[in-house]
Design a protein around this motif. Structure first.
Motif, PDB file in Angstrom:
ATOM      1  N   GLY A  93      36.212 -73.161-100.759  1.00  0.00           N
ATOM      2  CA  GLY A  93      38.179 -72.578 -99.882  1.00  0.00           C
ATOM      3  C   GLY A  93      39.010 -73.328 -98.596  1.00  0.00           C
ATOM      4  O   GLY A  93      37.554 -74.112 -98.464  1.00  0.00           O
ATOM      5  N   ALA A  94      39.952 -73.783 -98.851  1.00  0.00           N
ATOM      6  CA  ALA A  94      40.463 -74.065 -96.939  1.00  0.00           C
ATOM      7  C   ALA A  94      41.611 -73.765 -96.728  1.00  0.00           C
ATOM      8  O   ALA A  94      42.469 -73.952 -97.885  1.00  0.00           O
ATOM      9  CB  ALA A  94      39.369 -75.603 -97.194  1.00  0.00           C
ATOM     10  N   TYR A  95      42.350 -73.663 -95.626  1.00  0.00           N
ATOM     11  CA  TYR A  95      43.841 -73.234 -95.325  1.00  0.00           C
ATOM     12  C   TYR A  95      44.412 -72.132 -96.240  1.00  0.00           C
ATOM     13  O   TYR A  95      45.672 -72.816 -96.219  1.00  0.00           O
ATOM     14  CB  TYR A  95      43.656 -75.116 -95.329  1.00  0.00           C
TER      15      TYR A  95
ATOM     16  N   ALA B  73      35.040 -65.116-106.034  1.00  0.00           N
ATOM     17  CA  ALA B  73      34.347 -64.125-105.133  1.00  0.00           C
ATOM     18  C   ALA B  73      35.011 -64.960-103.321  1.00  0.00           C
ATOM     19  O   ALA B  73      34.475 -66.629-103.861  1.00  0.00           O
ATOM     20  CB  ALA B  73      33.674 -62.814-104.685  1.00  0.00           C
ATOM     21  N   TYR B  74      34.457 -64.798-102.281  1.00  0.00           N
ATOM     22  CA  TYR B  74      34.863 -66.043-101.584  1.00  0.00           C
ATOM     23  C   TYR B  74      33.369 -66.687-101.269  1.00  0.00           C
ATOM     24  O   TYR B  74      32.088 -65.851-101.376  1.00  0.00           O
ATOM     25  CB  TYR B  74      34.513 -64.923 -99.549  1.00  0.00           C
ATOM     26  N   ARG B  75      33.094 -67.652-101.738  1.00  0.00           N
ATOM     27  CA  ARG B  75      32.411 -68.810-101.988  1.00  0.00           C
ATOM     28  C   ARG B  75      31.485 -68.590-103.127  1.00  0.00           C
ATOM     29  O   ARG B  75      30.338 -68.483-102.500  1.00  0.00           O
ATOM     30  CB  ARG B  75      31.505 -69.191-100.796  1.00  0.00           C
TER      31      ARG B  75
ATOM     32  N   GLU C  41      39.786 -84.018 -86.781  1.00  0.00           N
ATOM     33  CA  GLU C  41      38.971 -83.861 -85.719  1.00  0.00           C
ATOM     34  C   GLU C  41      38.140 -82.366 -85.148  1.00  0.00           C
ATOM     35  O   GLU C  41      36.998 -82.549 -84.709  1.00  0.00           O
ATOM     36  CB  GLU C  41      40.871 -82.810 -84.843  1.00  0.00           C
ATOM     37  N   LYS C  42      37.503 -81.648 -86.882  1.00  0.00           N
ATOM     38  CA  LYS C  42      36.917 -79.983 -86.289  1.00  0.00           C
ATOM     39  C   LYS C  42      35.921 -81.021 -86.455  1.00  0.00           C
ATOM     40  O   LYS C  42      34.792 -80.109 -86.708  1.00  0.00           O
ATOM     41  CB  LYS C  42      37.374 -79.378 -87.007  1.00  0.00           C
ATOM     42  N   LEU C  43      35.735 -80.879 -88.181  1.00  0.00           N
ATOM     43  CA  LEU C  43      33.953 -81.542 -89.011  1.00  0.00           C
ATOM     44  C   LEU C  43      33.951 -82.689 -88.702  1.00  0.00           C
ATOM     45  O   LEU C  43      34.827 -83.345 -89.156  1.00  0.00           O
ATOM     46  CB  LEU C  43      34.902 -81.182 -89.977  1.00  0.00           C
TER      47      LEU C  43
ATOM     48  N   ALA D  67      26.543 -80.297 -93.202  1.00  0.00           N
ATOM     49  CA  ALA D  67      26.697 -79.883 -94.542  1.00  0.00           C
ATOM     50  C   ALA D  67      27.751 -78.553 -94.988  1.00  0.00           C
ATOM     51  O   ALA D  67      27.875 -77.352 -95.021  1.00  0.00           O
ATOM     52  CB  ALA D  67      25.331 -79.298 -94.907  1.00  0.00           C
ATOM     53  N   GLY D  68      28.917 -79.010 -93.417  1.00  0.00           N
ATOM     54  CA  GLY D  68      30.111 -78.201 -93.718  1.00  0.00           C
ATOM     55  C   GLY D  68      29.679 -76.982 -92.354  1.00  0.00           C
ATOM     56  O   GLY D  68      28.486 -76.473 -92.066  1.00  0.00           O
ATOM     57  N   SER D  69      30.638 -75.477 -93.353  1.00  0.00           N
ATOM     58  CA  SER D  69      29.955 -74.502 -92.672  1.00  0.00           C
ATOM     59  C   SER D  69      28.412 -74.283 -93.471  1.00  0.00           C
ATOM     60  O   SER D  69      28.547 -74.429 -94.373  1.00  0.00           O
ATOM     61  CB  SER D  69      30.941 -73.500 -93.192  1.00  0.00           C
TER      62      SER D  69
ATOM     63  N   GLU E  22      29.682 -79.984 -81.581  1.00  0.00           N
ATOM     64  CA  GLU E  22      30.451 -79.880 -79.865  1.00  0.00           C
ATOM     65  C   GLU E  22      32.107 -78.996 -80.575  1.00  0.00           C
ATOM     66  O   GLU E  22      32.542 -78.569 -80.080  1.00  0.00           O
ATOM     67  CB  GLU E  22      30.758 -80.824 -79.338  1.00  0.00           C
ATOM     68  N   LYS E  23      32.339 -79.239 -81.769  1.00  0.00           N
ATOM     69  CA  LYS E  23      34.211 -78.781 -81.813  1.00  0.00           C
ATOM     70  C   LYS E  23      34.261 -77.884 -83.129  1.00  0.00           C
ATOM     71  O   LYS E  23      35.378 -77.821 -83.252  1.00  0.00           O
ATOM     72  CB  LYS E  23      34.656 -80.351 -82.621  1.00  0.00           C
ATOM     73  N   GLN E  24      32.969 -77.349 -83.310  1.00  0.00           N
ATOM     74  CA  GLN E  24      32.987 -76.947 -84.908  1.00  0.00           C
ATOM     75  C   GLN E  24      31.225 -75.570 -84.927  1.00  0.00           C
ATOM     76  O   GLN E  24      30.585 -76.586 -85.402  1.00  0.00           O
ATOM     77  CB  GLN E  24      33.896 -76.871 -85.778  1.00  0.00           C
TER      78      GLN E  24
HETATM   79  N1  EPU Z   1      36.499 -71.253 -83.523  1.00  0.00           N
HETATM   80  C1  EPU Z   1      35.270 -70.346 -82.649  1.00  0.00           C
HETATM   81  N2  EPU Z   1      34.055 -72.167 -82.324  1.00  0.00           N
HETATM   82  C2  EPU Z   1      34.801 -72.537 -83.169  1.00  0.00           C
HETATM   83  C3  EPU Z   1      35.244 -73.045 -83.630  1.00  0.00           C
HETATM   84  C4  EPU Z   1      36.052 -72.236 -84.362  1.00  0.00           C
HETATM   85  O1  EPU Z   1      35.020 -69.034 -82.011  1.00  0.00           O
HETATM   86  O2  EPU Z   1      33.817 -73.386 -82.251  1.00  0.00           O
HETATM   87  C5  EPU Z   1      36.817 -69.472 -84.400  1.00  0.00           C
HETATM   88  C6  EPU Z   1      38.290 -69.923 -83.685  1.00  0.00           C
HETATM   89  O3  EPU Z   1      39.094 -68.706 -83.279  1.00  0.00           O
HETATM   90  C7  EPU Z   1      38.645 -70.102 -84.592  1.00  0.00           C
HETATM   91  C8  EPU Z   1      38.907 -69.953 -86.242  1.00  0.00           C
HETATM   92  O4  EPU Z   1      37.010 -69.698 -85.657  1.00  0.00           O
HETATM   93  O5  EPU Z   1      40.717 -70.013 -85.022  1.00  0.00           O
HETATM   94  C9  EPU Z   1      37.960 -70.418 -87.561  1.00  0.00           C
HETATM   95  O6  EPU Z   1      38.118 -71.423 -87.387  1.00  0.00           O
HETATM   96  P1  EPU Z   1      38.722 -72.742 -88.615  1.00  0.00           P
HETATM   97  O7  EPU Z   1      40.115 -72.474 -88.839  1.00  0.00           O
HETATM   98  O8  EPU Z   1      37.573 -74.037 -87.771  1.00  0.00           O
HETATM   99  O9  EPU Z   1      37.861 -71.999 -90.128  1.00  0.00           O
HETATM  100  P2  EPU Z   1      36.316 -71.082 -90.143  1.00  0.00           P
HETATM  101  O10 EPU Z   1      36.835 -69.878 -90.179  1.00  0.00           O
HETATM  102  O11 EPU Z   1      35.027 -72.019 -88.965  1.00  0.00           O
HETATM  103  C10 EPU Z   1      36.246 -71.528 -92.767  1.00  0.00           C
HETATM  104  C11 EPU Z   1      35.457 -72.779 -93.741  1.00  0.00           C
HETATM  105  C12 EPU Z   1      36.066 -73.669 -94.255  1.00  0.00           C
HETATM  106  C13 EPU Z   1      37.047 -73.709 -94.245  1.00  0.00           C
HETATM  107  C14 EPU Z   1      38.289 -73.014 -92.982  1.00  0.00           C
HETATM  108  C15 EPU Z   1      39.291 -73.875 -92.381  1.00  0.00           C
HETATM  109  C16 EPU Z   1      34.211 -70.866 -93.881  1.00  0.00           C
HETATM  110  C17 EPU Z   1      32.694 -71.029 -94.207  1.00  0.00           C
HETATM  111  N3  EPU Z   1      34.047 -71.404 -93.122  1.00  0.00           N
HETATM  112  O12 EPU Z   1      35.951 -71.913 -91.775  1.00  0.00           O
HETATM  113  O13 EPU Z   1      34.839 -73.687 -95.133  1.00  0.00           O
HETATM  114  O14 EPU Z   1      37.654 -75.205 -93.608  1.00  0.00           O
HETATM  115  O15 EPU Z   1      37.836 -71.813 -92.762  1.00  0.00           O
HETATM  116  O16 EPU Z   1      39.964 -73.216 -93.997  1.00  0.00           O
HETATM  117  O17 EPU Z   1      34.719 -69.903 -94.853  1.00  0.00           O
HETATM  118  C18 EPU Z   1      33.156 -74.987 -95.545  1.00  0.00           C
HETATM  119  O18 EPU Z   1      32.953 -74.113 -95.489  1.00  0.00           O
HETATM  120  O19 EPU Z   1      32.402 -76.532 -95.602  1.00  0.00           O
HETATM  121  C19 EPU Z   1      34.410 -75.201 -94.933  1.00  0.00           C
HETATM  122  C20 EPU Z   1      33.945 -76.179 -94.449  1.00  0.00           C
END
Ligand code: EPU
Length: 337
Positions: A128-130, A162-164, A223-225, A234-236, A293-295
């Motif tokens: 999932g994303a966005y 379900a979620y992941r 930009e973030k990953l 491995a992403g998140s 450093e970016k995520q």
């Molecule tokens: N944030 C921080 N610090 C950080 C990064 C993020 O505080 O270093 C906070 C910010 O408030 C930001 C929020 O976290 O608004 C959400 O961050 P982001 O949009 O990067 O999304 P995420 O919740 O960290 C999830 C998915 C990603 C997917 C993105 C976009 C999970 C575990 N991860 O990340 O999926 O790309 O949303 O939809 O649900 C993956 O599963 O491998 C993956 C990359």
């Protein structure tokens, strides 16, 4: 069919860990898969099915047999004025499917652009994303049973998404190996643009098209990953935890800036990245393991990390988040070995 013994998994995991497997088997079709599954020697081995290893952490060598599909192809199974049903081989790279759909102007998966991995694993994991998950477009999943050596078609409900998570992620259901996924795409696309940053970035484009959404998603992700071809990751690493509204309100009195996504069922999802960043891990290096450093949700192999070292850093993150916030983080990546 290809069978290798004492085979390096370096190219089969995006953390770039130099783990090995006793046996590695790649099959082109169900008949080849069936032949190995019926083999008495291999029936005694522990086994694991992988995609491109973009969600795996090898903490040790694997002492059994690892299967990898080579079933490819994207076929139009059905077409109407409004939609198209695509049958996709499990080994097809997911992002190639997204690019193909967009080249045809078929909508539904554009937000899932640039996610590493293969199509079968994408369904297992319900990527999932966005604001979009693969379950939103899946109609059925075709899977092969290790025990009956027969194919079964799972309806979307039976996939238990379900979620992941899906039925196929459950350890007890691993007897099923996904061979194909069937997804329905829209010829008159409806865009999903509510995810904050996506909307903002799309504002800089002259018009909203599937190709521009893909472009915007790719630029946000880049930009973030970190690119796994360059920096092992491995992403998140963890899933975003879900807490009750009551618990969330309590946290909010202490941390007024805590971000949240209401789930509409008295529960709130909290970004794990925020919790990890608050605990001071973001951008830090622990030997050969980095917290990106970016995520902050992404752990990286700085060059020569072992799976154990990554697991140790993950454990110290879990402990710190639990001590600070009383929240248990669950890994999204699967530990193997
Ligand atoms: N944030 C921080 N610090 C950080 C990064 C993020 O505080 O270093 C906070 C910010 O408030 C930001 C929020 O976290 O608004 C959400 O961050 P982001 O949009 O990067 O999304 P995420 O919740 O960290 C999830 C998915 C990603 C997917 C993105 C976009 C999970 C575990 N991860 O990340 O999926 O790309 O949303 O939809 O649900 C993956 O599963 O491998 C993956 C990359």
């Amino acid at each position: 069919m290809r069978i290798e013994e004492n085979y390096s998994l370096l190219k089969h995991n995006t953390f770039h860990l130099p783990a090995k497997t006793r046996w590695f088997m790649e099959y082109e079709n169900e008949e080849e898969l069936g032949r190995i599954l019926r083999d008495e020697y291999f029936q005694e081995c522990v086994s694991l099915h992988i995609g491109s290893g973009s969600n795996l952490l090898f903490v040790d060598d694997f002492r059994g047999i690892i299967f990898h599909s080579q079933i490819k192809g994207i076929q139009v199974a059905e077409e109407t004025d409004d939609s198209v049903l695509l049958q996709i081989g499990a080994a097809e790279l997911w992002d190639d499917v997204v690019a193909y759909a967009i080249s045809k102007n078929w909508g539904g998966i554009e937000n899932l652009s640039n996610i590493p991995g293969e199509s079968g694993a994408a369904a297992v994991q319900n990527i999932g994303a966005y604001g979009v998950e693969i379950k939103d477009v899946i109609e059925t999943v075709e899977a092969y049973s290790r025990f009956s050596f027969e194919k079964r078609i799972f309806t979307k409900d039976e996939c238990d998404f379900a979620y992941r998570h899906s039925f196929f992620k459950n350890e007890q259901n691993e007897p099923y190996i996904i061979t194909h996924i069937n997804i329905r795409l829209n010829k008159k696309p409806v865009f999903t643009l509510y995810y904050g940053k996506l909307n903002e970035v799309l504002g800089t484009y002259p018009e909203i098209t599937l190709a521009n959404i893909r472009d915007a998603v790719i630029s946000i992700r880049k930009e973030k990953l970190p690119d796994p071809d360059i920096i092992g990751n491995a992403g998140s690493f963890f899933m975003n935890p879900v807490v009750s509204i009551r618990y969330f309100e309590k946290l909010k009195t202490q941390y007024p800036d805590i971000p949240s996504y209401p789930l509409g069922n008295d529960h709130i999802k909290i970004p794990a990245a925020w919790l990890i960043e608050q605990c001071g891990f973001k951008g830090k290096k622990h030997g050969e393991v980095g917290v990106y450093e970016k995520q902050a949700l992404v752990l990286t192999n700085l060059g020569n990390a072992t799976g154990d070292e990554i697991a140790l850093v993950a454990e110290s993150i879990r402990t710190a988040v639990n001590e600070h916030f009383g929240i248990e983080l669950t890994p999204e990546v699967k530990y193997v070995g």
